[in-house]
Design a protein around this motif. Structure first.
Motif, short mmCIF file in Angstrom:
data_model
loop_
_atom_site.label_atom_id
_atom_site.label_comp_id
_atom_site.label_asym_id
_atom_site.label_seq_id
_atom_site.Cartn_x
_atom_site.Cartn_y
_atom_site.Cartn_z
N VAL A 46 0.84 -1.21 0.00
CA VAL A 46 0.00 0.00 0.00
C VAL A 46 0.87 1.25 0.00
O VAL A 46 0.63 2.20 -0.76
N VAL A 47 1.92 1.26 0.82
CA VAL A 47 2.81 2.41 0.88
C VAL A 47 3.53 2.61 -0.44
O VAL A 47 3.65 3.74 -0.94
N LEU A 86 -0.03 8.68 8.38
CA LEU A 86 -0.61 7.64 9.22
C LEU A 86 -0.07 6.26 8.85
O LEU A 86 -0.05 5.36 9.69
N ALA A 87 0.39 6.12 7.61
CA ALA A 87 1.17 4.92 7.28
C ALA A 87 2.48 4.92 8.07
O ALA A 87 2.91 3.88 8.59
N ILE A 88 3.11 6.08 8.17
CA ILE A 88 4.34 6.21 8.96
C ILE A 88 4.04 5.92 10.44
O ILE A 88 4.87 5.32 11.15
N TRP A 107 14.00 2.20 7.95
CA TRP A 107 14.35 2.55 6.57
C TRP A 107 13.10 2.71 5.71
O TRP A 107 13.03 3.61 4.86
N PHE A 108 12.13 1.85 5.93
CA PHE A 108 10.89 1.94 5.15
C PHE A 108 10.13 3.21 5.50
O PHE A 108 9.49 3.82 4.63
N TYR A 120 10.34 13.66 8.69
CA TYR A 120 9.31 13.48 9.71
C TYR A 120 9.38 12.13 10.40
O TYR A 120 9.20 12.00 11.60
N SER A 121 9.68 11.10 9.64
CA SER A 121 9.45 9.73 10.08
C SER A 121 10.23 9.35 11.34
O SER A 121 9.65 8.84 12.30
#
Length: 323
Positions: A46-47, A86-88, A107-108, A120-121
């Motif tokens: 999805v990402v 929101l995936a993060i 890393w992802f 941001y992650s």
């Protein structure tokens, strides 16, 4: 009719957050929920598709008139960007590759961060774990607004401006409340993001770059999805600290609306949170809940008893361990 809120301070509580005790009760009664504590490998694909969708959009907007660049930044780019944050959020809980491959998730997360335009992650991961461990913790949980926010944004107009500026406050609040030394991964996140932004500008120009950055800022500000920022923990009902939302926007947000369920079981991916609610319905059905994030935003602005001060806050005791 007055338009200044009456609250002058946070709601200080002297009890532990409710989620740990409820988790123990639910697992004792429904041990089958433990089977849901596993990675969601579909999240990876999805990402990847979301990143490709934004890259396609960057290319398509490069020659549009400015009015259409702005239009698509708000209508499409903002939704993808907010959804990617929101995936993060999911990735920060190691939902993509599991706890045994924590660095793969880091890393992802940096990869997922790229189409947002702003690093941001890695920083989010560090502070978000504090939010779960020390919900409402004074000086630790940076999801709690500053005293300045509570004091100044106390009228309907100012609360509206506060919602518009939410990305700004979420960015600077950690520096004011709980600054942490920068890490190697944060530097890598910054350099990867800056390099990506330069490449987008070099390949497709200023309109694509503007679309990327504007979509992120608009999507995290005055936007229907941004209702989740307020819906999750702002105290619309006295004594209730966390609220779930069961409306359709969960489809775009990895079920972040299932927020009581998420805080009870932060190691269960969003994909499985509706099943948690179904299995342990007796614990969740009677808790306060929302069906509209737009209404949450409207009520926050128009209700003169609600402000950034409308949060539970705790004075932490004992040793505090932070990422």
């Amino acid at each position: 009719m007055g338009n200044t809120v009456a609250r002058e301070d946070f709601e200080w509580v002297y009890t532990d957050q409710p989620h740990a005790d409820r988790r123990k009760e639910i697992l004792a009664k429904h041990p089958e929920i433990k089977a849901l504590m596993k990675p969601d490998y579909n999240l990876i694909w999805v990402v990847v598709l979301m990143v490709l969708a934004q890259l396609t959009a960057f290319y398509l907007v490069k020659d549009l008139q400015w009015k259409w660049v702005v239009f698509w930044a708000y209508v499409f780019g903002s939704c993808i960007s907010h959804s990617m944050t929101l995936a993060i959020h999911e990735i920060s809980h190691n939902s993509a590759f599991g706890n045994s491959k924590a660095m793969w998730n880091r890393w992802f997360g940096i990869f997922a961060n790229l189409p947002i335009g702003l690093p941001y992650s890695i920083s989010f991961k560090r502070y978000h774990m504090d939010h779960h461990r020390y919900l409402g913790g004074d000086g630790i949980d940076v999801d709690i607004p500053t005293n300045f926010e509570g004091w100044f944004f106390c009228t309907r107009f100012r609360k509206f401006i506060w919602i518009v500026l939410q990305p700004f406050f979420y960015a600077i609040r950690p520096l004011c409340i709980n600054p942490k030394p920068i890490t190697r991964l944060e530097i890598i996140n910054l350099l990867a993001q800056f390099s990506f932004d330069v490449i987008i500008y070099y390949l497709w120009g200023v309109k694509s770059t503007f679309y990327m950055l504007a979509g992120s800022v608009l999507g995290l500000g005055l936007h229907p999805i941004s209702g989740h920022f307020i819906a999750e923990h702002y105290m619309f009902l006295k004594g209730h600290e966390t609220y779930s939302y069961y409306g359709p926007l969960n489809l775009l947000t990895f079920n972040v609306g299932y927020h009581n369920e998420h805080h009870d079981f932060p190691n269960i991916p969003g994909k499985s949170l509706p099943l948690v609610k179904k299995i342990a319905a007796e614990y969740y059905d009677n808790l306060p809940q929302y069906n509209s994030w737009i209404k949450v935003l409207y009520d926050f602005v128009m209700d003169d008893t609600i402000s950034p001060y409308s949060r539970m806050k705790r004075q932490l005791k004992g040793e505090v361990k932070q990422d």
